[in-house]
Design an enzyme around this catalytic site. Structure first.
Site, short mmCIF file in Angstrom:
data_model
loop_
_atom_site.label_atom_id
_atom_site.label_comp_id
_atom_site.label_asym_id
_atom_site.label_seq_id
_atom_site.Cartn_x
_atom_site.Cartn_y
_atom_site.Cartn_z
N LEU A 1 36.26 57.05 49.86
CA LEU A 1 36.48 55.73 50.43
C LEU A 1 36.49 54.72 49.29
CD1 LEU A 1 34.06 56.02 53.47
CD2 LEU A 1 36.51 55.82 53.64
N GLY A 2 37.51 54.75 48.44
CA GLY A 2 37.70 53.74 47.40
C GLY A 2 37.99 52.45 48.11
N THR A 3 36.97 51.62 48.20
CA THR A 3 36.88 50.70 49.31
C THR A 3 36.68 49.26 48.90
OG1 THR A 3 35.83 52.44 50.55
CG2 THR A 3 35.42 50.27 51.35
N SER A 4 36.95 48.34 49.84
CA SER A 4 36.46 46.97 49.74
C SER A 4 35.73 46.66 51.04
CB SER A 4 37.62 46.00 49.56
OG SER A 4 38.34 46.32 48.40
N GLY B 1 36.73 47.76 45.26
CA GLY B 1 37.46 46.49 45.28
C GLY B 1 36.57 45.28 45.11
#
Lengths: 242, 271, 217
Positions: C18-21, C152
């Site tokens: 979950l490369g996330t913001s 992010g």
């Protein structure tokens, strides 16, 4: 009951080191085969080019008429194969300039290709090379090479991805290996005979349609180069595209 | 002992250091998809199984039954998808018997994700789970590490990119059953043609609310083998017989019983 | 095992990331959580409409970042523990957000060697009104006025610091989150898709979705 063995699983290294060096080679799949007949020779190959699980092209020819009724292929790493063939074609052109358009015999071509391959002994062309044509007596000839130039004149040879699938079939159907004359209790081998061009073409088609069934890198199309005393002729047949 | 056996773990680890590699499991480099429609859900799969670049099975079954109306499509390590699916199918049946109700898709999914998470990705099972239950039609997916996703349409496996390209360009909300079947079949076909890990035929399973699940085994067969150019019949005796040995593995005894007038007494049962 | 040299940031091969913001912000009436909707495996977008805002109890939610499998497993555990806990409370009482946040913290700390989970836990309860807790990767816990996390978030630390105001109105808070996440999505390749929000107040739960054409200027 010792179903478990004491060990320090937690101390074992799980991560594999990541290599950051540039790898100049890749495998473009495909397969080729050459058969020499009494007065003809054929060189056939599929037309699919791949990398990994992807298809680069469904029609990328890899067999070439390099001139002087010699056909050539270099299967494996496509860029090296193309480079090798280009280099040979270029050298053949210069040979003709220098020697008043003299025809290069397949025997000489074979020896020259050995030098091209061995010239890159420590950074090899990553290919299995085949050439086919007619020898000085007008008989079919096929030469096959390893990546660094070791070569041999043969009746038939398969190269590339599905070589291990096709070669045993050729041994059995062209050189009649493991076949004995019925009723001789394995004492007498089935006698060798030259196959007709029609028979050879049938074997080639079956070899490739079978390899297509069981090898994922083989398929799409089959291109056959036929060398006779009349010259070089090309035939194309579709193969399965899955 | 229940569960997996790790008896050979240390031996294999030692062998690896001595240059003997681990055996490679058959990987179903696969295309699988699923798509919801008005009143149900459909899943589909190709039928090629590979071991490296070699086709191990040209017509394998990648659609597994978890319950009569809950099916799942499997990608990844063939053995893992098969075993994990059988285990959860078994537990799901016990669970529904215990609860005295129809098994639910969310139950199957929870059991799968908890089992796979426990094994930290070492079980290479990537599944699209779909079905109908008392709460309606559902389409979900589980990855080997135990993460799950929900969606109107999904694809998994090496051909998932080819399949997703078709799904993303042709999917519309509230499709009919026939349109959903066509879309799934087209997505799988895209995998068959464009992904080397996928091939042969299209299997399909339709689950509709209030109806029995329908399995369409070999729904499409666009890769029938062409006829061979030559016959490869060998003359009898081509393969030499080097040695012949015939053994009796049981003794045959023959006893002749004659039925004369004397034997009538012996046959009287209800005397 | 030497705790200092453990690489807790690594992902297992082929793991869903979950490369996330994600973020959660306190406001006048309660709290709002926000997240992008992108899930990736390497460079492939495995899901473009992911819901990273997970319900833990009636008005307690969490934002998940890191490994999808790990955070889902942890969230499922906390949800279960909180159900057990809630069942023991008097009839008209509901669990406080801090209870949920501390269960998250406990699990993340005790299993730090095996988890890649960055969680923001936020919720509304009658006693504390809106509260926000950040539980970053090592398993520590931080109560904050607002929290941002995921890959992010690095791009909007400065902007959020400059523009955050305590006790914002609802619309103002939604705009704050929308602008921050739009900026995070713009600069972070592994964030994208729609912006999802959950508004947690006395009135209950309200869900919001903003599409790229709405938040991209």
């Amino acid at each position: 009951m010792n179903s478990t063995v004491a060990s320090e699983y937690s101390s074992e290294v799980h991560s594999t080191p990541i290599e950051h060096r540039f790898n100049p080679y890749s495998d473009n799949g495909g397969t080729v085969l050459g058969i020499a007949g009494e007065d003809f020779a054929v060189l056939a190959g599929d037309t699919r080019q791949v990398v990994g699980y992807s298809i680069n092209s469904r029609y990328e020819p890899k067999i070439f008429n390099v001139g002087d009724d010699i056909v050539m292929t270099a299967n494996g790493f496509a860029a090296d194969g193309a480079a090798l063939i280009d280099k040979f074609k270029n050298q053949l052109k210069w040979y003709k300039f220098d020697h008043n358009g003299k025809k290069l015999s397949i025997k000489s071509a074979a020896r020259y290709i050995q030098h091209l391959l061995y010239g890159k002994r420590f950074f090899p062309y990553y290919v299995s090379t085949l050439i086919a044509g007619l020898d000085e007596e007008g008989k079919g000839a096929v030469y096959s090479y390893d990546p660094v130039g070791s070569y041999e004149k043969e009746q038939c040879r398969a190269g590339g991805a599905a070589a291990s699938l096709i070669m045993p079939f050729l041994d059995n159907q062209v050189n009649f290996k493991n076949q004995y004359v019925p009723g001789t209790d394995g004492k007498e081998k089935r006698p060798l005979r030259y196959l007709s061009l029609d028979e050879v073409l049938q074997l080639v088609k079956d070899a490739f349609s079978s390899a297509t069934e069981r090898h994922i890198q083989v398929g799409d199309g089959l291109e056959i180069f036929i060398v006779t005393k009349e010259g070089v002729r090309v035939e194309y047949y579709p193969l399965k595209r899955d | 002992m229940p569960g997996l056996s790790f008896d050979n773990y240390q031996r294999n680890h030692f062998l690896t250091t001595r240059g003997y590699g681990q055996p490679t499991a058959t990987s179903t480099g696969t295309t699988i998809v699923g798509c919801k429609f008005k009143g149900g859900v459909v899943i589909a799969a190709d039928t090629r199984a590979t071991a490296g670049p070699i086709v191990a099975d040209k017509n394998c079954e990648k659609l597994h039954r978890l319950a009569p109306k809950i099916w799942c499509a499997g990608a990844g390590t063939a053995a893992d998808t098969e075993m994990v699916t059988q285990l959860i199918a078994s537990n799901l049946e016990l669970h529904s018997l215990h609860q005295n109700s129809q098994p639910r898709v969310i139950t199957a999914l929870t059991m799968l994700k908890q089992h796979l998470f426990k094994y930290q990705g070492h079980l290479g099972a990537y599944l699209i789970v779909a079905g109908v239950d008392p709460t309606g039609a559902h389409l979900l997916s589980v990855q080997a590490h135990g993460s799950t996703d929900i969606g109107q349409y999904q694809s998994l496996g090496s051909g998932s990119l080819a399949a997703m390209a078709v799904l993303e360009s042709h999917w519309v909300p509230d499709m009919s059953k026939e349109d959903a079947m066509k879309l799934c079949a087209d997505a799988i076909e895209s995998g068959i043609w464009n992904d080397l890990g996928s091939g042969s035929n299209v299997d399909l399973c339709v689950m509709e609310v209030g109806k029995d699940a329908e399995l369409y085994r070999n729904h499409l067969t666009p890769n029938v083998r062409s006829e061979k150019a030559r016959s490869y019949k060998f003359a009898r005796g081509t393969t030499a017989v080097l040695r012949e040995s015939i053994r009796d593995i049981l003794d045959v005894e023959e006893t002749v019983i004659t039925f004369g007038s004397a034997s009538v007494d012996a046959m009287e049962v209800d005397a | 095992m030497n705790g200092i040299s453990v690489d807790i940031n690594h992902l297992k091969k082929g793991e869903v990331n979950l490369g996330t913001s994600i973020m959660a912000v306190k406001f006048k009436d309660g709290v709002i959580l926000g997240a992008d909707s992108r899930t990736t495996t390497g460079s492939y977008i495995a899901n473009r409409v992911t819901d990273k805002l997970t319900q833990i109890h009636d008005t307690i939610y969490c934002c998940r970042s890191g490994s999808a499998a790990d955070t889902q497993a942890v969230a499922d555990m906390v949800k279960y523990y909180l159900q057990m806990y809630a069942s023991q409370l008097p009839f008209d009482e509901k669990p406080q957000t801090k209870i949920a946040a501390n269960i998250f913290q406990e699990i993340c700390y005790n299993n730090k060697d095996n988890l890649t989970a960055g969680i923001i836990c936020a919720g509304y309860d009658k006693v504390n009104k809106g509260t926000v807790y950040s539980i970053p990767i090592g398993g520590s816990i931080h109560q904050q006025e607002y929290a941002i996390a995921g890959s992010g978030s690095t791009f909007v630390y400065g902007w959020c610091n400059e523009n955050f105001k305590p006790e914002m109105e609802r619309e103002e808070c939604v705009d704050f989150i929308k602008t921050a996440l739009a900026e995070a999505i713009k600069w972070d390749g592994s964030s994208g898709g729609v912006i999802r929000m959950v508004v947690l107040t006395e009135a209950g739960v309200e869900r919001l979705v903003y599409y790229p054409e709405d938040y991209q200027k």
